[in-house]
Each structure stands twice: as C-alpha cells, then as structure tokens.
Write a protein that holds these residues in place. Structure first.
Motif, short mmCIF file in Angstrom:
data_model
loop_
_atom_site.label_atom_id
_atom_site.label_comp_id
_atom_site.label_asym_id
_atom_site.label_seq_id
_atom_site.Cartn_x
_atom_site.Cartn_y
_atom_site.Cartn_z
N TRP A 447 9.66 -40.05 15.40
CA TRP A 447 9.14 -41.37 15.07
C TRP A 447 7.66 -41.37 14.70
CZ3 TRP A 447 5.61 -43.49 18.76
CH2 TRP A 447 5.43 -42.69 19.89
N ALA A 448 6.83 -40.57 15.37
CA ALA A 448 5.39 -40.60 15.12
C ALA A 448 4.98 -39.72 13.95
CB ALA A 448 4.63 -40.18 16.37
N GLU A 449 5.96 -39.09 13.31
CA GLU A 449 5.68 -38.18 12.21
C GLU A 449 6.17 -38.73 10.87
OE1 GLU A 449 6.61 -34.59 15.38
OE2 GLU A 449 8.05 -35.10 13.81
N GLU A 450 6.57 -39.98 10.84
CA GLU A 450 7.16 -40.52 9.63
C GLU A 450 6.73 -41.96 9.39
OE1 GLU A 450 11.38 -40.47 10.18
OE2 GLU A 450 11.33 -41.92 11.81
N GLU A 451 6.79 -42.35 8.13
CA GLU A 451 6.61 -43.74 7.73
C GLU A 451 7.99 -44.37 7.58
OE1 GLU A 451 3.73 -45.45 7.05
OE2 GLU A 451 2.45 -43.73 7.56
N GLY A 452 8.06 -45.67 7.74
CA GLY A 452 9.32 -46.35 7.55
C GLY A 452 9.32 -47.74 8.15
N THR A 453 10.51 -48.31 8.26
CA THR A 453 10.68 -49.64 8.85
C THR A 453 11.85 -49.62 9.81
OG1 THR A 453 12.14 -50.44 7.10
CG2 THR A 453 9.77 -50.79 6.80
N MET A 454 11.81 -50.54 10.76
CA MET A 454 12.90 -50.79 11.69
C MET A 454 13.15 -52.30 11.70
SD MET A 454 13.40 -47.66 13.07
CE MET A 454 13.99 -47.65 14.76
N THR A 455 14.32 -52.70 12.17
CA THR A 455 14.63 -54.12 12.31
C THR A 455 15.01 -54.37 13.76
OG1 THR A 455 15.41 -54.21 10.03
CG2 THR A 455 16.00 -56.05 11.46
N ASN A 456 14.24 -55.18 14.46
CA ASN A 456 14.46 -55.31 15.90
C ASN A 456 15.56 -56.33 16.20
OD1 ASN A 456 13.26 -57.86 15.69
ND2 ASN A 456 11.72 -57.47 17.26
N PRO A 495 14.71 -41.10 -4.42
CA PRO A 495 13.30 -41.06 -4.01
C PRO A 495 13.17 -40.53 -2.59
CG PRO A 495 14.14 -43.31 -3.95
CD PRO A 495 15.21 -42.48 -4.59
N THR A 496 12.03 -39.91 -2.32
CA THR A 496 11.76 -39.39 -0.97
C THR A 496 10.59 -40.10 -0.29
OG1 THR A 496 10.32 -37.67 -1.89
CG2 THR A 496 12.65 -37.11 -1.58
N ASP A 497 9.82 -40.87 -1.05
CA ASP A 497 8.74 -41.65 -0.46
C ASP A 497 9.34 -42.87 0.24
OD1 ASP A 497 6.04 -42.68 0.00
OD2 ASP A 497 6.59 -44.17 -1.52
N PRO A 498 9.10 -43.06 1.55
CA PRO A 498 9.73 -44.17 2.26
C PRO A 498 9.47 -45.53 1.62
CG PRO A 498 8.74 -42.66 3.82
CD PRO A 498 8.30 -42.21 2.45
N ALA A 499 8.28 -45.76 1.08
CA ALA A 499 7.99 -47.04 0.44
C ALA A 499 8.86 -47.26 -0.78
CB ALA A 499 6.51 -47.13 0.08
N ALA A 500 9.07 -46.18 -1.56
CA ALA A 500 9.92 -46.29 -2.75
C ALA A 500 11.38 -46.51 -2.36
CB ALA A 500 9.77 -45.03 -3.60
N VAL A 501 11.83 -45.83 -1.30
CA VAL A 501 13.20 -46.04 -0.83
C VAL A 501 13.37 -47.48 -0.36
CG1 VAL A 501 14.94 -45.34 0.86
CG2 VAL A 501 13.49 -43.61 -0.20
N PHE A 502 12.36 -48.01 0.35
CA PHE A 502 12.46 -49.40 0.81
C PHE A 502 12.52 -50.36 -0.37
CE2 PHE A 502 11.11 -53.49 2.34
CZ PHE A 502 11.73 -53.59 3.59
#
Length: 693
Positions: A447-456, A495-502
């Motif tokens: 978790w602390a090594e990656e960018e991304g999003t979660m939905t709580n 894509p491999t960039d988390p922002a682009a995937v989002f």
C-alpha cells in the motif's frame, strides 16, 4: 510526509506517513483527521508500517522447478506464464483460464484485472473474494433499492442517532474507530446489538447504553420477521412513506403475519417482550438506523436475511430520511470499489450487468473492441475454485490479492482443487499459504509503495499515495497485467500509470450506477468529498443516496417477502460453530500474523466455549480441544467464557494449517448471491488428548 489511508478494513482510516527513525520501520504512522476515524487508528493501523521492511518480503519472481520455488527474472516468469496460458487456451478454450481477485486491490488494479480477464484472456471465469464478504448484502440492496452501496450516507451521520440496531457485526474488534460514531446512541440508551456472542460491541450496550440480543445461531431472519410483524400489527409503520416510496406492502404483511412475538421467541430464544421493545424503540426514535454485517449475511439465506432488515427499515420509513437510514458494513479495504468495476463474474465497470447489451456496447467502446468479443457471465467464487482441474473447469488460475487456502470455505477441498491445476500463478507481497502452492509467484507492491484509489464503506473514493520506492524487483499489478497483455497479443490499450488507468475507469463507468466519470486523481488530490455516483460535471457527488428516489425505473423501493427456513441445527451433543475476526488480526492473517505485536497477542487458534459446555465435555480452560465437522478437524486451545451461548462455539478464521477454521465451514451457498454458509456449521467438541496447548 505522505497522506494516505490504512491498508486494512473498509473504514479506510486516514493516516500520514512520516520518515521513520533509525532502526525502526522506514516510515512512521501518524493518525490524520478524517470523517471516518477523526485521527484515531486501531492497533492494526498503528503497526501497519512494520510490514514494509520485513525480511521475508517477496522481491523477485519465483518459479517452481523440481518441486521447489527458485528465483527467476521477470522475463522468464512472464514468458513462462504467457506460454502456458497460450497452450491451455489453444487446447481447452479461454474459459479454461480463471482469475481470482481481491477486495484489497485498488480501484485501478481491480478494474484492469477485470479488463485483462475479458480482453487479454477472453475468459468469463473471473470472480473475487468479495463474494465471501458482501455478496448477500449487495444482492439484497440491488433487489430492494436497485443499487448497492454499503452505507448510502456518510458514517458521521450516525453520530446523532437516537437508536442504532446493529445485526451481525462486531465493529468493536473489526473496525474500532467506528465505535465513536455509536456514542450518541449509547448516550441515549439506544444501541441495540444482535449477536450470539457477547462481543466487545455487545458490551457497549451494557449499563443502560442499550440492549444486547443473543439469538440462537442462524435465526436472524426469524427475529427480523418478528420485529416487522410488531411494527405492522401495532401501527408503527410510516404508512405515508410506504405508500409513496415502496411497492409490495400487502405481500410483506402476509409473509410476516404468522411471526407473532411468542413464535419468534420459540425459534430464536429472544424473549417476546424484547421483540416488541425493539420494534417500538425503532419506531419511536426521531433518528434511527438499521445496520447489518457478515454475521447475518454469511448464510445460505443471507440475501433473504439482509432483505428482511431492509424491509424493516423501509416500513419504518428510515431509508433516505434525513437522520435515519439502512446500511451494511463493508469489510475489506476496497470491498466496495472492488465489486464495482469488473471483478465480479457478472459485472462490468460502473456496476453494469455483463448481460446488458447497452452496457457491453459502452464498455467495449472504451476498450476499443467489439461487444461480441466480450465473454458472457462467469461463475461465482465457490464454483470457480471447485472447478479447478475438473473436466470442463479451469486448468490455470491467476490469483491476485487473496489467500484462498485459508479464507475460502471448506478449505481442505480448496487445497485439493488447487493441486489439480496445470498452472497456478499468485501475485502477492509475502509467500502466503496460497503462494506456497503456486507454480509462479510474482512479487507486487504494498500500500505505501503505490499510487491509486480506494472506495470506502460510505462509497467515498479516496487517494492512496506512494511514500516508499518498490523493494527489489517488486512491481505493480498494473505493470504485470500490461506485460502479459502484450505477450498475449491482446487488443486495446494497457496503461500502467495509475492516474491514466483511473481516467479509463472513469470513462468506462460513465452512465453506470457507480459513475466515477467526474473524478480524477487530480480532483481527488484537492480533498473533495467524492461519494459516488460522481458524474461528469458534478461538484460534490452523492453523499446521501435515496433522498428523493430509489434506483428502480419507477423510483420506488421493493418490499420483498422472505420466509425463514429451518437452519441446519445441532442435535444431541453437537454444537453450532460461528466464525469471526479478532481485533489484532485481519482476514487470512497473511499480513497481521507477521507483525510481532499482533501475533503475540493472539498467536494461535482459540475456541471460545461456554463453561457449561466445557464442563459437560470434560474440558478445562486453556486445554487443547478438537473441533470436528463433516469436512474436517481443527485443534485449538479452549477459552471458557459466559459471553457465548452454551449451544455454540466460536473460532476466529485467521490461522493456517490445522488451525484453519475454514476446514470446517460449508461451501453450501446462497442461491441468489452465491455467498457461502460461513456462519452455520454443525460440529462436535472434545478434549484433544496428546496435543500441547
């Protein structure tokens, strides 16, 4: 300094990661103010950074050779996987390849995994471990409301509640910071907890703070039918709301008409007067909530039980009313987002049905393929795992973010199933019990090594931010899936960039029930409160669902008649086994069992037994016991407690090997949701001679 969120449960408590001190973890965890946790964390959150620098971390790919796993290069591992997948697909078809995901994956990884399965592999055989968690609650909400979001309101709304009816959830252990949102109800004497155990949450209702209701296992549906009977019989229903906002009241009246309080007491063991009291307290409260958890949902009738809770909330006029409501408490960190964007066997991104031609056309358009190229619906998790190595079943299985050898029901049968596979590939950051059986193991990021999003659990989309570089050769699943897609000659972009995937996820979800099209990493970084649906052009999303209408075409909720069935009940000296979590551990324990502070507090399996039950079987406190059922046997240490019913034994499900509670649980499933029967297993209990405690 990096602002992020806890890697564990769906409360997704906010935290800040600061540089660590010499000799300690690489980062230091600090609590951060946020509506769900307000700066607080549980012991799992406070110790989460200890996992980041462990010596047993997977940092290079592993390939099985002559029965043992050896280190390999990424090229060798990926070529091995792609080559075997091509062979299996050519010989047996695309559905001979299965994908099993997890509710802890980021939205980006969950989305790309679903796309990879259907586009790069062409298989319909994908499902995820959320099938073991939220599927019954989701099925009930979808048929009642037309939409499933765990909490259709912000969790902070609970702060002002007069009465909260909490069924089958031990939040005091599973998500401790949540308890602060129950303090208002406690102060007003309105916390009503339904649980066969006197759990830490049930104790919160002591001393005038509320009421603990202790029904017989697997009788929650009968209890809810009895409460609803009283509401309708005693004129407590919100008749104007029911007439304006629901359909089906006449059929519901008939279905609960025979569940008078005395009959309810005979089935559940809950006194008739208590049944009446719950109904009147809910109806008389200005602010009231009904909340459910896995304890009432992980049954073969879990969808019907969750539906009965929804029926009760609807006839009281709670759902969508300011200051009141119904919700279900999502368990896994991204259990909500993980099921919205393509990991479930029958869903496409945005909560779209894979059988809907319009949904198929929209998503295929985003992916740049023909709708006809998309496979149809697959099979749910229990069936998928059982099909491994069988004629017509999957021959290869790719596992991401799940430890099925410990967490799946009838775990002994799952172990056998994985052994029948021609290829098992596991992506993980530790050598979990499932990874130990793999042909290829791929090291991925924590978790602390990656960018991304979660939905709580509130449907709030939040940002996960990188604070540390990847260790060794560990890589993101986004990179792994893109590499495999290229080797398999898959169409579409990867894509491999988390922002682009989002951004691609947002386009794919546009117009769906779970619409993220107005969101981006850049917008989330501003701190906007992003509760979905958040369509393009929205400024604040939808923190409160159902205020004006439900998601069915006519805008009305459905009251669905459900009838209690006789559960599998113990006879003679048999007992009912119930399973659950401990405060210090999480899910299969693959992470928390590696944190010394957490492991030392609960190092091995303990069976909670009533003193009367123990005396009857010659069991002393602390002695080893043998818990046996139709599917297996486990050994545990006895802990005598009056907090549990004499006809029941409790086991936590965090332990591997012969301490795995899921060696006993049934793979029988709910016919609607395919949820396994985790919470109702008939067992015997005896001293375990010759076993050290």
């Amino acid at each position: 300094m990096s602002d992020t969120h806890c890697p564990y449960c769906a409360l997704q408590c906010a935290m800040t990661l600061a540089p660590g001190v010499p000799g300690g973890p690489a980062v230091e965890v600090r609590g951060r103010d946020f509506p769900t946790n307000r700066g607080g964390l549980c012991r799992k959150g406070w110790t989460s950074a200890e996992l980041l620098g462990r010596g047993d971390r997977l940092t290079s790919p592993l390939i099985r050779e002559q029965g043992a796993l050896r280190e390999a290069t990424w090229d060798e591992a990926l070529e091995t996987i792609a080559g075997r997948l091509r062979e299996i697909r050519h010989a047996s078809g695309a559905d001979a390849i299965g994908v099993f995901g997890g509710g802890g994956l980021t939205n980006e990884k969950a989305y790309l995994l679903g796309k990879f399965a259907r586009v790069a592999l062409g298989t319909s055989r994908i499902d995820y471990n959320g099938r073991f968690c939220m599927s019954s609650a989701a099925a009930a909400a979808n048929r009642a409301f037309g939409l499933d979001r765990g909490l259709p309101f912000p969790v902070s709304d609970l702060d002002t509640a007069d009465v909260v009816l909490l069924l089958g959830s031990n939040v005091g252990d599973t998500m401790p910071p949540f308890v602060q949102h129950l303090q208002g109800a406690r102060a007003r004497g309105g916390l009503l907890v339904v649980d066969p155990r006197r759990s830490s949450t049930a104790r919160l209702a002591d001393d005038g703070a509320g009421l603990h209701v202790q029904p017989a296992p697997a009788t929650d549906l009968a209890l809810l039918a009895g409460i609803t009977h009283v509401v309708l019989r005693d004129g407590l229903a919100d008749e104007a709301y029911v007439a304006r906002r629901t359909t089906g009241i006449d059929a519901l009246r008939r279905s609960v008409s025979t569940w008078w309080p005395e009959r309810t007491e005979a089935v559940t063991g809950v006194p008739a007067q208590t049944v009446r009291e719950i109904a009147h307290r809910l109806a008389g409260a200005e602010s009231a909530y009904v909340l459910t958890g896995r304890g009432v949902e992980q049954h073969a009738d879990g969808t019907d039980t969750a539906t009965a809770a929804i029926n009760l909330a609807l006839v009281l006029g709670l759902v969508g009313r300011p200051g009141s409501g119904y919700g279900t408490l999502t368990g896994q960190g991204n259990g909500q987002g993980g099921r919205e964007h393509g990991q479930k066997s029958d869903q496409l991104p945005g909560y779209r049905k894979i059988t809907d031609p319009a949904a198929r056309a929209h998503v295929a358009g985003v992916w740049g393929i023909s709708p006809d190229a998309l496979p149809g619906p697959g099979i749910p998790a229990v069936e998928l795992l059982d099909s491994c190595g069988r004629p017509g079943g999957v021959r290869a299985l790719l596992v991401h973010g799940s430890n099925v050898v410990v967490s799946a029901p009838d775990a002994g049968r799952v172990r056998e199933a994985l052994g029948r596979l021609d290829l098992l590939v596991v992506s993980d950051f530790f050598l979990s019990e499932t990874a130990e059986r793999a042909d290829v193991v791929l090291p991925v990021l924590q978790w602390a090594e990656e960018e991304g999003t979660m939905t709580n659990l509130e449907g709030r989309v939040i940002r996960r931010r990188r604070a540390l570089p990847a260790p060794g050769q560990a890589r993101s699943e986004l990179w792994i899936l893109a590499q495999l897609a290229e080797r398999l000659g898959a169409p579409s972009a990867w894509p491999t960039d988390p922002a682009a995937v989002f951004d691609e996820l947002a386009r794919a979800s546009a117009g769906g029930a779970a619409d993220y099209s107005g969101l981006s990493h850049a917008l989330l970084d501003t701190g906007v409160a992003a509760h979905w649906p958040f369509p393009a052009g929205s400024r604040s999303g939808t923190p409160h669902l159902f205020r004006d209408r439900f998601w069915h075409d006519d805008g009305r909720a459905r009251l669905v008649p459900v009838r209690p069935r006789a559960p599998e009940s113990p006879a003679g000296r048999e007992l009912s086994l119930i399973t659950g979590r401990l405060m210090g551990h999480y899910q299969s324990g693959a992470q928390t069992r590696r944190v010394p502070e957490l492991a030392d507090a609960a190092p091995s399996l303990v069976a909670e037994i009533h003193p009367v039950t123990a005396r009857d079987r010659g069991i002393a406190d602390g002695e080893p016991v043998r818990v046996a059922g139709a599917r297996g046997v486990v050994t545990a240490r006895a802990r005598l407690s009056r907090d549990i019913r004499p006809d029941t034994v409790f086991l936590p499900f965090h332990y591997p090997g012969q301490e795995s509670a899921n060696l006993l649980t049934s793979a029988r499933t709910d016919p609607i949701s395919a949820m396994p029967e985790f919470k109702n297993t008939v067992v015997t209990l005896a001293p375990a001679s010759g076993v050290s405690p």
